[in-house]
Each structure stands twice: as C-alpha cells, then as structure tokens.
Design a protein around this motif. Structure first.
Motif, mmCIF file in Angstrom:
data_model
loop_
_atom_site.group_PDB
_atom_site.id
_atom_site.type_symbol
_atom_site.label_atom_id
_atom_site.label_comp_id
_atom_site.label_asym_id
_atom_site.label_seq_id
_atom_site.Cartn_x
_atom_site.Cartn_y
_atom_site.Cartn_z
ATOM 1 N N ASP A 23 20.069 47.255 29.005
ATOM 2 C CA ASP A 23 20.294 47.890 30.312
ATOM 3 C C ASP A 23 19.238 48.953 30.583
ATOM 4 N N ARG A 59 15.970 47.201 31.319
ATOM 5 C CA ARG A 59 15.975 46.587 32.658
ATOM 6 C C ARG A 59 15.890 47.631 33.760
ATOM 7 N N THR A 61 12.342 48.393 33.866
ATOM 8 C CA THR A 61 11.671 47.278 34.554
ATOM 9 C C THR A 61 11.845 47.410 36.062
ATOM 10 N N ARG A 62 13.044 47.787 36.496
ATOM 11 C CA ARG A 62 13.278 47.955 37.941
ATOM 12 C C ARG A 62 12.344 49.009 38.519
ATOM 13 N N ARG A 110 12.448 41.138 33.232
ATOM 14 C CA ARG A 110 13.458 41.005 34.271
ATOM 15 C C ARG A 110 14.295 42.268 34.365
ATOM 16 N N ALA A 111 14.599 42.631 35.623
ATOM 17 C CA ALA A 111 15.503 43.748 35.867
ATOM 18 C C ALA A 111 16.941 43.207 35.822
ATOM 19 N N HIS A 112 17.915 44.048 36.186
ATOM 20 C CA HIS A 112 19.299 43.597 36.222
ATOM 21 C C HIS A 112 19.440 42.426 37.190
ATOM 22 N N ARG A 113 20.323 41.504 36.822
ATOM 23 C CA ARG A 113 20.489 40.280 37.613
ATOM 24 C C ARG A 113 20.825 40.595 39.070
ATOM 25 N N GLU A 129 17.340 41.803 40.655
ATOM 26 C CA GLU A 129 16.088 41.078 40.420
ATOM 27 C C GLU A 129 15.687 40.227 41.624
#
Length: 409
Positions: free
Chosen positions: A192, A195, A198-199, A237-240, A243
């Motif tokens: 988490d 991600r 990443t976001r 990848r960020a959170h689903r 993303e």
C-alpha cells in the motif's frame, strides 16, 4: 415343543421346571388345569426366546453400544436365572453366554477401530500442521490463504484426539496461520505504501504530460513523451481504484499532442506532395538540357532552375532520393562539360600534356631502337624484354596523345 421333559404341575398347583440341578419351582397355578399351567409358563419361555433373538439381531446388525448391550443381557440373564418359565433354561443361558462373547469381541473391535481412527486422526492433523507451517513462509498470498482456510475446514471434520495431544497440534496449527497472516498483513501494508508512492510519481508524470500537450515542437516533445511512457511503466502500479483514472489522464494528455501533431503532419504532407509535383516539373525542365551542347546557356538555365527549386521547399522523405537524383544527373553532366572545357583551354595543362607526350615518344623510339639492335645481335631474350617494355610505353603514349587531342593539339 413338548412340555413333558421340562416341567410339571403338582397336586397343589405348583409349577416346576427341570434343570441340570434338579427341579425348580417357577410359579403357582390355581385357575385351571395342569396343561393350561404348563402352557402359560411355556409361553413365558418363548417370550424370553423372542427377546434373546431380538437382542442377538441388534448386537450383530446394529451399532448398539456395548454398555447398552450388556445391560440388556444382564436383564435377560436375571429373568432366565429367576426361572419363571418352563423350557430349556440352560440353552438360553448358553445363548446369553455366547452373546456376551460377541459383545466383548465387538467391544474390542470398536476399541481397536477407535485406536486406528485416533491414530489416523493424529496423522492427518500432523500432516495438516506440517502443511500449514510450510504455507506460513509462502508469498503466494491468495493461494496460500485459501489453502489455509481449507485446512481449517478439514481440521474441523477430523475426530478429536486426547485433549493434550489435540491442544498441542492445534497450537502449532494456529501459530502457523497467525505467522502467515502477520506476514501477509505486513506485505500488503508495504505494498500500500509503495502504491501510494507510485500514485504520487504518476501524478507528476501526468502534470508534465499535460503541460506538454499544447507543444508544437513535434520531434523533441514526441521524444519526451516516449521517455515519460518508459517512466510510467517503470513506476509500477498504483492502487487498483485509482490506476485506471491515472492512466486515462496520462493518455488523454498525450492524445491531445499527438492528434495536433497528426493534423500538422497531414497539412505538411499535403504541402510536400504539392512541392514534389512542382519539383518534378523542374527536374523535367533540367533534363531537357541534356546532352550539353552549349555549356554557357546550360549553366545559366540550371542556375535559374536551382533558384526556383530552393524556393519550393521540402518534399516527402521517401520521394527525396529519386527527385534529387534526377537533378544530380544534370548537375554532373554540366560539371563534366566544365571539366572538359577547362582541360581544353588550360595552357599549363596543355603544356604538361605535350611535354609528357614528347617524353613518352622519346622513350618509345629509344626502346624500339634497342630492341631491334638486340635482335640483330641474336640476343633474343633481351629483345623480348625490351619489346614488352616498349609495348607498355606505347600504350601510355597512345593515351597521352588522346588526351592531347582534347586540348585541340
């Protein structure tokens, strides 16, 4: 069954049954004949037979507990022992003894079966514990988690062991599940966090992509968008739940730029196709100058064509070699004509050519004379060698004479 061997009724109405130990009073009958008295007590005997038959069937064909079977046996034995019936009581006793042996055997069988079941359950639970402990170190979070839940259901379906053994195995099983859950929770917490980072990275990439979307520096900006795409892929990848939205924004910014570039390129391509048509007309005009007969006028005409050519601008890339090649042919022809003219009118070049021709002529004459003298003297080998050298010098002389003719000599 005949009642004669097993019982009698005396004159007082007392009913006796015969046993191996002698007669035994089983009751008194005052309401009828001796035959009726014996028939009554014989029916009581038959009732005992039926009860024993039923108990035998239950013991042999059902899961009647040994405790309940022994209680029923004790009740029947008490009735047989008290002897309130007329018949072969000893035979009933033997049947009861045999049935006791059957119950004892069934008890031992069930005890052995319970022991086997207990051992199988222990082995099964130890196997479950071993698998759970192995899964505790797994990083296949979904698969291992589902398998551990399945192992719990399997455990619940197994018989309990003795309390100590069962508690010890359950403790190990539970610890393995807890260790896996703890590792999984830690993993997803780190995921988490990653991600979220990443976001944030992708938000920055989107901001730059959006800032570049109205650029008209097609080459540089397109290259930068390629770099941004590589950065996007490298970011992970960020959170689903975010993303898809991030990707939509990132692609939208690029689409604005590339759509504008496509429109600009379409306009440029149309202009370049028009330029190509105009240059093809100029190439055809230049080709009419061939072959070069009037160098001066051809040079002037090509200069005019070249000025108009440069004013036109670019043509499509794939057509450029062919159209420029056509012009190059004409330019080379004029260049060669200029070279020929220069050699023809250059005094120094003419003098060098004349001097070289003279030197070669002298060498040819000298070699011919030497060869003739050597042959006259009979020196054939020397004559052959001199004639070979003479042939080479003669070839050079012929070439020099040809060049000299180009100067009008």
């Amino acid at each position: 069954m005949s009642s004669e061997p097993w019982g009698r009724v005396d004159e007082t109405g007392t009913v006796y049954v015969r046993t191996a130990d002698g007669e035994k009073a089983v009751g008194s009958w005052q309401a009828g004949s001796p035959e009726e008295a014996l028939a009554y007590f014989e029916r009581k005997y038959e009732g005992l037979v039926v009860e024993i038959d039923l108990l035998e069937r239950r013991v042999r064909t059902t899961d009647l507990a040994a405790k309940d079977a022994m209680a029923a046996l004790g009740h029947l034995r008490e009735q047989v022992t008290e002897g309130h019936a007329v018949g072969d009581l000893a035979a009933l006793g033997r049947r009861l003894d045999e049935l006791v042996a059957v119950v004892d055997a069934r008890r031992e069988e069930r005890k052995a079966a319970r022991a086997r079941q207990n051992e199988e359950a222990r082995s099964a639970k130890e196997t479950l514990v071993a698998e759970a402990e192995e899964l505790a170190a797994s990083e296949q979070w979904r698969t291992a988690g589902e398998r551990l839940r399945a192992l719990v259901d399997i455990w619940k379906g197994l018989p309990r062991l003795d309390r100590k053994a069962d508690d010890e195995l359950w403790h190990r099983f539970s610890q393995a599940r807890s260790a896996f859950s703890k590792r999984r929770k830690s993993h997803f917490a780190a995921l988490d966090s990653q991600r979220e980072e990443t976001r944030r990275r992708k938000e920055k990439l989107i901001a730059e992509a959006e800032a570049l979307s109205d650029s008209t520096d097609w080459v540089t900006t397109a290259a930068r968008y390629r770099d941004l795409m590589q950065d996007w892929k490298a970011a992970g990848r960020a959170h689903r739940d975010v993303e898809e939205g991030l990707w939509t924004r990132f692609r939208a910014a690029q689409d604005v730029f590339f759509q504008a570039r496509s429109e600009a390129f379409a306009e440029r391509d149309a202009e370049q196709r028009d330029n190509l048509a105009r240059k093809e007309l100029l190439a055809a005009e230049a080709e009419k100058l061939l072959p070069i007969t009037d160098l001066k006028s051809a040079r002037a005409a090509l200069r005019s064509i070249g000025e108009r050519w440069e004013a036109i601008g670019h043509v499509p890339r794939d057509a450029r070699p062919a159209i420029e090649g056509r012009m190059a042919v004409v330019e080379r022809a004029i260049a060669e004509a200029e070279e020929t003219e220069w050699r023809r009118t250059n005094p120094e070049a003419r003098a060098r050519a004349a001097g070289l021709t003279g030197q070669l002529q002298d060498a040819v004459d000298r070699l011919r004379e030497q060869a003739e003298r050597a042959r006259a003297q009979g020196n054939t080998a020397k004559a052959d060698k001199l004639e070979q050298e003479l042939a080479g010098r003669q070839a050079l002389l012929d070439q020099a004479l040809k060049g000299l003719q180009e100067f009008g000599g």
